[in-house]
Design a protein around this motif. Sequence first.
Motif, short mmCIF file in Angstrom:
data_model
loop_
_atom_site.label_atom_id
_atom_site.label_comp_id
_atom_site.label_asym_id
_atom_site.label_seq_id
_atom_site.Cartn_x
_atom_site.Cartn_y
_atom_site.Cartn_z
N CYS A 96 -4.96 -4.58 39.55
CA CYS A 96 -5.97 -5.23 40.40
C CYS A 96 -6.96 -6.02 39.56
O CYS A 96 -7.53 -7.01 40.01
CB CYS A 96 -6.69 -4.21 41.28
N GLY A 97 -7.21 -5.56 38.33
CA GLY A 97 -8.02 -6.31 37.38
C GLY A 97 -9.50 -6.02 37.38
O GLY A 97 -10.23 -6.48 36.48
N PHE A 98 -10.01 -5.27 38.34
CA PHE A 98 -11.46 -5.11 38.47
C PHE A 98 -12.08 -4.41 37.26
O PHE A 98 -13.18 -4.73 36.84
CB PHE A 98 -11.77 -4.34 39.76
N CYS A 99 -11.36 -3.44 36.72
CA CYS A 99 -11.89 -2.66 35.59
C CYS A 99 -11.64 -3.32 34.25
O CYS A 99 -12.22 -2.91 33.23
CB CYS A 99 -11.27 -1.26 35.58
N ILE A 100 -10.76 -4.31 34.19
CA ILE A 100 -10.23 -4.79 32.91
C ILE A 100 -11.26 -5.53 32.05
O ILE A 100 -11.31 -5.31 30.83
CB ILE A 100 -8.97 -5.64 33.14
N PRO A 101 -12.12 -6.41 32.57
CA PRO A 101 -13.08 -7.07 31.68
C PRO A 101 -13.96 -6.07 30.92
O PRO A 101 -14.22 -6.26 29.72
CB PRO A 101 -13.92 -7.94 32.63
N GLU A 175 -3.97 -14.12 33.68
CA GLU A 175 -4.88 -14.70 32.70
C GLU A 175 -6.32 -14.65 33.18
O GLU A 175 -7.22 -14.25 32.44
CB GLU A 175 -4.48 -16.16 32.40
N ALA A 176 -6.55 -15.05 34.43
CA ALA A 176 -7.92 -15.05 34.96
C ALA A 176 -8.43 -13.64 35.20
O ALA A 176 -9.61 -13.35 35.00
CB ALA A 176 -7.96 -15.86 36.26
N LEU A 177 -7.54 -12.74 35.61
CA LEU A 177 -7.95 -11.36 35.88
C LEU A 177 -8.44 -10.66 34.61
O LEU A 177 -9.44 -9.92 34.65
CB LEU A 177 -6.77 -10.58 36.47
N VAL A 178 -7.74 -10.84 33.52
CA VAL A 178 -8.07 -10.10 32.29
C VAL A 178 -9.49 -10.37 31.83
O VAL A 178 -10.21 -9.46 31.41
CB VAL A 178 -7.06 -10.45 31.18
#
Length: 857
Positions: A96-101, A175-178
Motif C-alpha cells: 500500500c506504501g503508506f508506511c514506506i517513506p 516509484e512514487a509510493l516508495v
Amino acid sequence: MRFLLNGVETNYTGDPEQSLLNYLREEAGIISPKDGCAPQAACGCCAVELNKRTVLSCVTPMRKVDGGTVITTEGMEELEKNAFVTAFAEKGGVQCGFCIPGIVMRARTLVAKNPHPSREEIAKALTNHLCRCTGYVKIIDSIEYAAELIRERRFTKIDRDSGKVGTRMPKYEAEALVLGQRPYVCDYKIPGMLHGALRYSDYPKARVLRINTETAAGVPGVQRILTAEDVPGERRVGLIVNDWPLFIAAGETTHYIGDVLALVVADDEETARKAAKMIEVEYEVLQPVTDMHEAVKPDSPQVHPGRSNVLEQCVVNRGNADNALENSAYVVQHTYKTQTVEHGYMEPEACLSQPDGDGVTVFSQSQGVYEDRRQIASLLGLPEKLVNVQLVPNGGGFGGKEDMSVQGHTALAAFLLQRPVKVVLNREESIRMHPKRHPIELNFTLGCDERGKLTALKACIIGDTGAYASVGMKVLERAAGHSTGAYRVPNVDVISTTVYTNNIPNGAMRGFGANQANFAMECALDELCEKGGFDRWQFRFDNALSEGDMTATGQVLKGGVGVRETLLAVKDEFKSAGYAGLACGIKNTGIGNGMNDESTVKISIDGAKRVTIHHGWCEMGQGIHTMAVQTLCEETGIDPAMVQVEVSTRDEAPAGMTTASRATSLLGNAIINACRQLKSDLQNSSLEQLTGRTYSGAWVCDWTTKPGEEADEIVTHYSYSYATQLVILDDDGKIKKVVAAHDAGRIMNPTLFEGQIEGSVHMGLGYALSEKLEYENGVPKSYRLRDCGILRAGEMPEIKVIGVEVKDPLGPYGAKGVGEIGLVPTAPAVANALWKYEGKRIFELPIKNKERKRKSK
C-alpha cells in the motif's frame, strides 16, 4: 527559529510546540511523512531525519528543530532516491506504501552508519515501525539491496520487462509510493477547501435528549454545523441492511460509541475539532447490550427498537450428523473462542468531496466506489449519475474500508455548502468508528471412524456483529460454509447465528469467517489424530478434498482442488521438525451464495503511447492495478510503460466491493474478454490508428445458489483457493519458522504473490498470539495503536512461501484468489505446534504469551 529543510534555509515564527509533522505537511507542503497515529508515536509513518538521527515527527516539537537540519525523502541525494526506489520496487517491499517513506528514512540513517547491515540489524532498526501489508520480509530484502546499491554508488533503472503474466513486474506506481509522492486522500488539497470534524456519542447506548450547537457555532472560522435534520435523503444506509444512520438525531438512542451526532465544518481542521468538543449533548444513559449470549435471550433489551437482536441464522445440514457421531470410533467436542481484532491499516480514514454541477465528486479510499455512489446518492436524495466517486488508492484496507466511514459526511457538507470539504480521522477516531473482525464462539463436535476417515461435524456458531449489520450475516454464513475446512466430511449439521450488540460493529476482515471456523476445525482434527493415534500429516492427506468431493454446503468440486498438493509441499519439513503444527485451509474466491460476482472493464486507446484501463476495483496494496496491467500485456503485448489505470464511477465500469479475494479473478476475465476485439484490431492497425477507441469487456458469475436453496446442483462459490501451513518451534517453544504452501492456480506475479502470503502470515501470527481489541461495557479499553498487538519486524519468524499451481477451471489463466487464504491456516497451525511442545490443547485466541514448558517425553 532557523533550520535547514532539505538543504534550504528556513525561518519559522510559529508555535514552538507545534509538531514537526504538522509543520511539514500543512505549512511546508511536504507530503512524504504520513500521519498514521499522531500523536501516539506507534507506527513510524512520520519518520524523518533530524540532525542525522531518525525521529518521529508527530512527537517532535518545532522548538527542537531550531538550528538543526531536517531531511525528508524529498531531500535525499539522487543516488539514495534511486537506490531505495529500485530496491523496494524490484524486491516487492512496497504494497500500500503508506508506511514506506518513514521506513526509507529509518533505513537511510541505518545505512549511513552501517553500510553492511545484517537482516537482524535491519529488523531491530525497524522496531518503531509498523507495516500491516508485507510481513516485513520484503522490506528487509529491499533495505539489504538498497544498502548494496548505495555502497557501490550504482544507479539502476527499474526493469518492467514485458509485463506479462508470470513475470515479476514491479508494482504499479511503485516509484512514487516508495518516496511518498503518490498522494492519499489525506494529502489532497483543493483551493477553498474546508475541514470537518465529527462529534461522537459519549456512550454506547443513551437516549439523546438535546444537542446544543450554539456555542460551537460561534467559534470564529466555523462555517456550519450539520446534524440529522440536514440530511435531504435517506439518513440510514448500509452495505446490506440500511440500519446505519449518518447522524443520530435528538430523541433517538445511540447504538455504539462511534455514532455521530454532528459534523462541524470550519476553515481549518484545528478550528473544526475545537468546535466539535464544544457541542453540548444531554443524554439519558442506558445500559448497553454487550454480551452476544445475553443479547439472544428473550428478555434482552433490543439494540434496535422493534428489531430482534438475532440478525440472521444460517443453517447447513447434510446427512445425519447425530447418527454418524454416535457410531464414530473417535469424537472430540470443545468450544473454541476467537477475539475482536482491529484492522490496523496504517492509513486512517479520510475523504474529500467537492460540488460538481448539481451533484458531487467524492475522492474516496473505499473498497467499493460504486457501493459508495449508491449510498451517497441515497443520503443526498440524488440520482446516482450526479454522484461521481473517484478512487484514491488507499493505505491498507483488509475489509475495514468496505463500510462507509466519512464519505457520506463530506459529500453532504460539500453538497450543502457548495465548497470542497475534507474530513480526516485520527487513529483514536478510526478505532472508535470502523468495523472490526468478528469475535466468534464455535462449539464443534467432530468424529472419525477407526480408519481415520472423518464422519461428521456438528457445530453451533455464534458471532457478535456489533451495533450495525455491516456484512455480519455474510461473515457468519461464510463461517458455516467453511466449517469443515479443506476436508471431506459426509455428515454436517451447522447453525451459525449473527447477533446485534452495542459493541463497535464487526464486518469484513481478511479471512471473513473462514479463519475463525478453521481454528476450530483444525484444532479439533488435530485432537482426533491424538485420540486415534493417527499421523497428523497422513490423516489430513487422506481426508483432504479432491475433485468430486463435497464442501460443507454440498457443493461438488469439479476441478482445481489443490489441498493435497500443498500438503505434499510441506511433508518433508513436517516429518523432520521436532515441534511442529500443521493446518490446511480453504477460502472462497467470489461472494457467491446466490449473489452475482461480476466485473466490467473499459480499455481506452488514448494515443500512440497511452492506454488506460478503467475498472471498478479498489487498489489497497494488494496489486489489482498491477494484475490489470499484466493481463492486458499478456493478451496484447502492449508495453506496460504505456498503460495507466483509473477507477472512477464516471467511467461506468462497475464492479462490486473489493472483497472475497475475487478482484484478480473477475477483472482478469473481463480484460481477457475486452482484449478479444482489441487483439484483432491490433493485427491490422497501430495504437495511433486506434486512438479514440474504447474496448469493453465483462465477466459474470450468476449461477451460485443461496444457503438452504433447493437446487439440482449446489454451487456456493465459483472458485476456491487452498493452502497448508507448517509452524515450527525451537527448543524454547518460540516460533522459528512458518512454511506456507499455497495453491494460487496460476501465479500471476511471483513477487506480489509472495508478498500477499507473507503479509497474511504476519496478520495470522498476530491473530494467534497477540492481537485483541478489548472492551469495557461497550467502550474500548484503549484507543492506542500500540495496544492492538500488531507484531513488529523483530518479532517475526522466518517465512518460507511455496507456490503451488493447480489451475482453476474458471480463473484467468487458472488463477485463484490469494488475498485472504494466507492467514486461514496460521492460528491453528500455531496452536497445534504449541500442543506438540507443551501437551496442552488451546481453545481460545489470542494464545496467552507465557513461558513455555515442554511436555515430558
